[in-house]
Design an enzyme around this catalytic site. Structure first.
Site, PDB file in Angstrom:
ATOM      1  N   HIS A 113      -1.652   2.444 -11.172  1.00 53.47           N
ATOM      2  CA  HIS A 113      -0.099   2.233 -11.711  1.00 53.47           C
ATOM      3  C   HIS A 113       0.135   2.526 -11.000  1.00 53.47           C
ATOM      4  O   HIS A 113       1.171   2.041 -10.062  1.00 53.47           O
ATOM      5  CB  HIS A 113      -0.672   1.996 -13.150  1.00 53.47           C
ATOM      6  CG  HIS A 113       0.827   2.237 -13.754  1.00 53.47           C
ATOM      7  ND1 HIS A 113       1.562   0.895 -14.005  1.00 53.47           N
ATOM      8  CD2 HIS A 113       2.332   2.612 -13.374  1.00 53.47           C
ATOM      9  CE1 HIS A 113       2.928   1.102 -14.536  1.00 53.47           C
ATOM     10  NE2 HIS A 113       3.121   2.024 -14.035  1.00 53.47           N
ATOM     11  N   GLU A 114       0.037   3.914 -10.526  1.00 51.20           N
ATOM     12  CA  GLU A 114       1.211   5.123  -9.927  1.00 51.20           C
ATOM     13  C   GLU A 114       0.916   4.950  -7.920  1.00 51.20           C
ATOM     14  O   GLU A 114       1.862   4.958  -7.800  1.00 51.20           O
ATOM     15  CB  GLU A 114       1.150   6.855 -10.409  1.00 51.20           C
ATOM     16  CG  GLU A 114       1.213   6.960 -11.712  1.00 51.20           C
ATOM     17  CD  GLU A 114       2.383   6.913 -11.644  1.00 51.20           C
ATOM     18  OE1 GLU A 114       3.713   6.464 -11.347  1.00 51.20           O
ATOM     19  OE2 GLU A 114       2.696   6.442 -12.745  1.00 51.20           O
ATOM     20  N   HIS A 152       2.046   1.850  -7.113  1.00 49.91           N
ATOM     21  CA  HIS A 152       3.890   1.940  -7.021  1.00 49.91           C
ATOM     22  C   HIS A 152       4.177   2.694  -5.433  1.00 49.91           C
ATOM     23  O   HIS A 152       5.096   2.652  -4.554  1.00 49.91           O
ATOM     24  CB  HIS A 152       4.554   3.020  -7.990  1.00 49.91           C
ATOM     25  CG  HIS A 152       5.180   2.314  -8.832  1.00 49.91           C
ATOM     26  ND1 HIS A 152       5.773   1.523  -8.972  1.00 49.91           N
ATOM     27  CD2 HIS A 152       4.390   2.614 -10.638  1.00 49.91           C
ATOM     28  CE1 HIS A 152       5.683   0.806 -10.684  1.00 49.91           C
ATOM     29  NE2 HIS A 152       5.056   1.939 -11.265  1.00 49.91           N
TER      30      HIS A 152
END
Length: 207
Positions: free
Chosen positions: A26-27, A30
């Protein structure tokens, strides 16, 4: 509240891969989205990595482990560095939930594979895959809520006219308190459940 039996710790251990991979992808998603659109901040901060130690927030990790509700250290992004700040904010913000959806699909496929194996690995792999699906679906649904600084809030700011986007951005300092209030009133589940159910219908169609 917790039933500390061997089965409890067994399931807790099997959920660890799903949590660590969900947070990291997820990170990192980004970060890669921001880097590809002109902002080197995530790269300079060492966040373009799958190393979970770079992304884990200790309290958020424990909360996710125990309650399937938690958070990671946000990847630093300077939206002003993006080539098209307002437009690109949408794609940078959407990258995290998009990564969670992709991982939920991969865990669903692993679940299907585990059921077809019919051997000693079937149960642990199936339980691990179920935990992976749940964690990623929960993270995706939570982050898509239109409350800044959550991804859904930033996505909404990206598509709103400038004045309305600015007004929404003023909620950002209070975003965590809004989430806590929603959680304690039971409204958080009410808001997340439609998306969670829709996602599981999609995953069941794959199976």
């Amino acid at each position: 509240m917790f039933n500390f039996t061997p089965d409890y710790f067994y399931n807790l251990i099997l959920s660890l891969p799903g949590i660590l991979i969900a947070i990291s992808f997820h990170e990192m998603a980004h970060g890669y989205a921001a880097d590809s659109m002109g902002d080197p901040t995530p790269k300079n901060a060492g966040r373009l990595t799958l190393n979970p130690l770079k992304h884990i927030d200790p309290l958020g990790f424990i909360s996710m482990l125990l309650f399937r509700f938690g958070w990671a250290k946000p990847v630093p992004v300077r939206f002003g560095n993006l080539r098209h700040p307002k437009r690109d904010m949408l794609w940078v913000s959407a990258a995290g939930p998009g990564a969670n959806l992709l991982m939920a699909v991969l865990w669903a496929l692993m679940f299907k594979l585990a059921l077809g194996m019919n051997n000693d690995y079937t149960e642990p792999l199936a339980l691990m895959a179920q935990a992976g699906m749940l964690i990623n679906v929960m993270l995706m649904a939570l982050n898509l809520l239109p409350i800044p600084p959550l991804d859904g809030g930033r996505m909404l700011m990206s598509v709103l006219p400038n004045r309305q986007a600015w007004q929404l951005s003023r909620l950002e300092p209070y975003g965590m308190w809004i989430l806590i209030a929603l959680m304690f009133t039971g409204l958080l589940s009410l808001l997340m459940n439609p998306l969670i159910k829709a996602c599981y219908r999609f995953l069941n169609a794959l199976l």
